[in-house]
Design a protein around this motif. Structure first.
Motif, PDB file in Angstrom:
ATOM      1  N   VAL A   1      -7.272  17.077  -8.535  1.00  0.00           N
ATOM      2  CA  VAL A   1      -7.094  17.559  -7.171  1.00  0.00           C
ATOM      3  C   VAL A   1      -6.583  18.987  -7.134  1.00  0.00           C
ATOM      4  CG1 VAL A   1      -6.638  15.248  -6.236  1.00  0.00           C
ATOM      5  CG2 VAL A   1      -4.713  16.671  -7.004  1.00  0.00           C
ATOM      6  N   ALA A   2      -6.838  19.633  -6.021  1.00  0.00           N
ATOM      7  CA  ALA A   2      -6.196  20.898  -5.688  1.00  0.00           C
ATOM      8  C   ALA A   2      -5.060  20.528  -4.743  1.00  0.00           C
ATOM      9  CB  ALA A   2      -7.176  21.839  -4.999  1.00  0.00           C
ATOM     10  N   VAL A   3      -3.851  20.930  -5.109  1.00  0.00           N
ATOM     11  CA  VAL A   3      -2.684  20.617  -4.292  1.00  0.00           C
ATOM     12  C   VAL A   3      -2.453  21.762  -3.317  1.00  0.00           C
ATOM     13  CG1 VAL A   3      -0.221  20.071  -4.316  1.00  0.00           C
ATOM     14  CG2 VAL A   3      -1.703  19.254  -6.170  1.00  0.00           C
ATOM     15  N   GLY A   4      -2.324  21.400  -2.057  1.00  0.00           N
ATOM     16  CA  GLY A   4      -2.123  22.403  -1.017  1.00  0.00           C
ATOM     17  C   GLY A   4      -0.677  22.507  -0.588  1.00  0.00           C
ATOM     18  N   ALA A   5      -0.501  22.781   0.669  1.00  0.00           N
ATOM     19  CA  ALA A   5       0.826  23.023   1.236  1.00  0.00           C
ATOM     20  C   ALA A   5       1.660  21.758   1.327  1.00  0.00           C
ATOM     21  CB  ALA A   5       0.672  23.631   2.631  1.00  0.00           C
TER      22      ALA A   5
ATOM     23  N   HIS B   1     -10.354   5.505  -8.496  1.00  0.00           N
ATOM     24  CA  HIS B   1     -10.421   4.166  -9.073  1.00  0.00           C
ATOM     25  C   HIS B   1      -9.094   3.919  -9.785  1.00  0.00           C
ATOM     26  CE1 HIS B   1     -12.329   0.553 -10.617  1.00  0.00           C
ATOM     27  NE2 HIS B   1     -11.751   0.824 -11.759  1.00  0.00           N
ATOM     28  N   PRO B   2      -8.411   2.803  -9.498  1.00  0.00           N
ATOM     29  CA  PRO B   2      -7.121   2.545 -10.146  1.00  0.00           C
ATOM     30  C   PRO B   2      -7.217   2.625 -11.671  1.00  0.00           C
ATOM     31  CG  PRO B   2      -7.476   0.958  -8.392  1.00  0.00           C
ATOM     32  CD  PRO B   2      -8.768   1.718  -8.569  1.00  0.00           C
ATOM     33  N   GLN B   3      -6.286   3.388 -12.253  1.00  0.00           N
ATOM     34  CA  GLN B   3      -6.262   3.609 -13.699  1.00  0.00           C
ATOM     35  C   GLN B   3      -5.149   2.837 -14.401  1.00  0.00           C
ATOM     36  OE1 GLN B   3      -8.671   5.899 -15.174  1.00  0.00           O
ATOM     37  NE2 GLN B   3      -9.465   5.469 -13.142  1.00  0.00           N
ATOM     38  N   GLU B   4      -4.198   2.318 -13.628  1.00  0.00           N
ATOM     39  CA  GLU B   4      -3.039   1.647 -14.199  1.00  0.00           C
ATOM     40  C   GLU B   4      -3.024   0.184 -13.775  1.00  0.00           C
ATOM     41  OE1 GLU B   4       0.096   5.329 -14.196  1.00  0.00           O
ATOM     42  OE2 GLU B   4      -0.215   4.305 -12.300  1.00  0.00           O
ATOM     43  N   ALA B   5      -2.495  -0.676 -14.614  1.00  0.00           N
ATOM     44  CA  ALA B   5      -2.467  -2.111 -14.345  1.00  0.00           C
ATOM     45  C   ALA B   5      -1.650  -2.464 -13.101  1.00  0.00           C
ATOM     46  CB  ALA B   5      -1.923  -2.859 -15.559  1.00  0.00           C
TER      47      ALA B   5
ATOM     48  N   TRP C   1       0.860  -1.176   0.000  1.00  0.00           N
ATOM     49  CA  TRP C   1       0.000   0.000   0.000  1.00  0.00           C
ATOM     50  C   TRP C   1       0.897   1.227   0.000  1.00  0.00           C
ATOM     51  CZ3 TRP C   1      -5.136   0.059  -0.686  1.00  0.00           C
ATOM     52  CH2 TRP C   1      -5.824  -1.146  -0.512  1.00  0.00           C
ATOM     53  N   GLU C   2       0.545   2.200  -0.828  1.00  0.00           N
ATOM     54  CA  GLU C   2       1.362   3.397  -0.963  1.00  0.00           C
ATOM     55  C   GLU C   2       0.492   4.624  -1.125  1.00  0.00           C
ATOM     56  OE1 GLU C   2       3.716   2.333  -4.379  1.00  0.00           O
ATOM     57  OE2 GLU C   2       2.099   2.771  -5.777  1.00  0.00           O
ATOM     58  N   LEU C   3       1.124   5.764  -0.911  1.00  0.00           N
ATOM     59  CA  LEU C   3       0.483   7.042  -1.159  1.00  0.00           C
ATOM     60  C   LEU C   3       0.419   7.258  -2.664  1.00  0.00           C
ATOM     61  CD1 LEU C   3      -0.408   9.288   0.819  1.00  0.00           C
ATOM     62  CD2 LEU C   3       1.765  10.393   0.339  1.00  0.00           C
ATOM     63  N   PRO C   4      -0.682   7.777  -3.201  1.00  0.00           N
ATOM     64  CA  PRO C   4      -0.682   8.086  -4.628  1.00  0.00           C
ATOM     65  C   PRO C   4       0.318   9.199  -4.920  1.00  0.00           C
ATOM     66  CG  PRO C   4      -2.770   8.758  -3.611  1.00  0.00           C
ATOM     67  CD  PRO C   4      -1.962   8.094  -2.555  1.00  0.00           C
ATOM     68  N   GLY C   5       1.121   8.980  -5.917  1.00  0.00           N
ATOM     69  CA  GLY C   5       2.148   9.950  -6.283  1.00  0.00           C
ATOM     70  C   GLY C   5       3.222   9.265  -7.097  1.00  0.00           C
TER      71      GLY C   5
ATOM     72  N   LEU D   1      -1.985  11.857  -9.365  1.00  0.00           N
ATOM     73  CA  LEU D   1      -3.296  11.454  -8.854  1.00  0.00           C
ATOM     74  C   LEU D   1      -4.294  11.257  -9.988  1.00  0.00           C
ATOM     75  CD1 LEU D   1      -2.044  12.374  -5.992  1.00  0.00           C
ATOM     76  CD2 LEU D   1      -4.463  12.435  -5.396  1.00  0.00           C
ATOM     77  N   TYR D   2      -4.148  12.044 -11.040  1.00  0.00           N
ATOM     78  CA  TYR D   2      -5.020  11.834 -12.196  1.00  0.00           C
ATOM     79  C   TYR D   2      -4.648  10.540 -12.919  1.00  0.00           C
ATOM     80  CZ  TYR D   2      -7.641  12.438 -16.438  1.00  0.00           C
ATOM     81  OH  TYR D   2      -8.517  12.227 -17.483  1.00  0.00           O
ATOM     82  N   GLU D   3      -3.358  10.314 -13.129  1.00  0.00           N
ATOM     83  CA  GLU D   3      -2.919   9.106 -13.839  1.00  0.00           C
ATOM     84  C   GLU D   3      -3.215   7.832 -13.053  1.00  0.00           C
ATOM     85  OE1 GLU D   3       0.862  11.122 -16.221  1.00  0.00           O
ATOM     86  OE2 GLU D   3       1.256   9.617 -14.668  1.00  0.00           O
TER      87      GLU D   3
END
Length: 134
Positions: free
Chosen positions: A60-64, A93-97, A29-33, A52-54
């Motif tokens: 998303v709106a990226v904050g600090a 929803h996962p977009q990549e294999a 399990w990982e952080l999206p990025g 996050l889109y890929e």
């Protein structure tokens, strides 16, 4: 040479959004990025938005910037920066294999999981130690 990475810390009512990587080499399990495309002039915040889109199909709106950590995996040095992010459009929803699942998790749940990526282990330690606020 250190590789620059950036991830989006998306919180939903105190739970953290993670994505599950499942490849023959790595399952965790990982952080999206992901990797910052510095040769193309991409900033770390830009990378968070793109990744996050890929990976999850969300805008998303990226904050600090919340923090960063250097670490090594398989002998390769990395610098991972964490940014707060808010989903503006879409449902994860996962977009990549390479990703087969996603979910929101409480910090207490994460502390009991033994299949977190090295980066997630670093982030979780900083959260538990009070160095990073979600």
């Amino acid at each position: 040479m250190i590789i620059e990475l950036a991830g989006g810390v998306v919180s939903n009512g105190g739970q953290l959004l993670l994505i599950h990587r499942s490849t023959p080499e790595t399952t965790h399990w990982e952080l999206p990025g992901g990797k910052v495309e510095v040769t193309r002039g991409e900033t770390s915040a830009d990378a968070v938005s793109r990744e996050l889109y890929e990976e999850l199909g969300v805008r998303v709106a990226v904050g600090a910037k919340l923090g960063e950590q250097d670490f090594s995996q398989n002998g390769q040095p990395y610098r991972y920066q964490w940014f707060g992010a808010v989903i503006l459009q879409g449902s994860p929803h996962p977009q990549e294999a390479i990703h087969d699942n996603w979910g929101y998790f409480w910090t207490k749940q994460l502390r009991q999981m033994d299949d977190l990526s090295p980066n997630m282990q670093n982030l979780l330690k900083k959260v538990v130690d009070g160095e990073v606020q979600l």
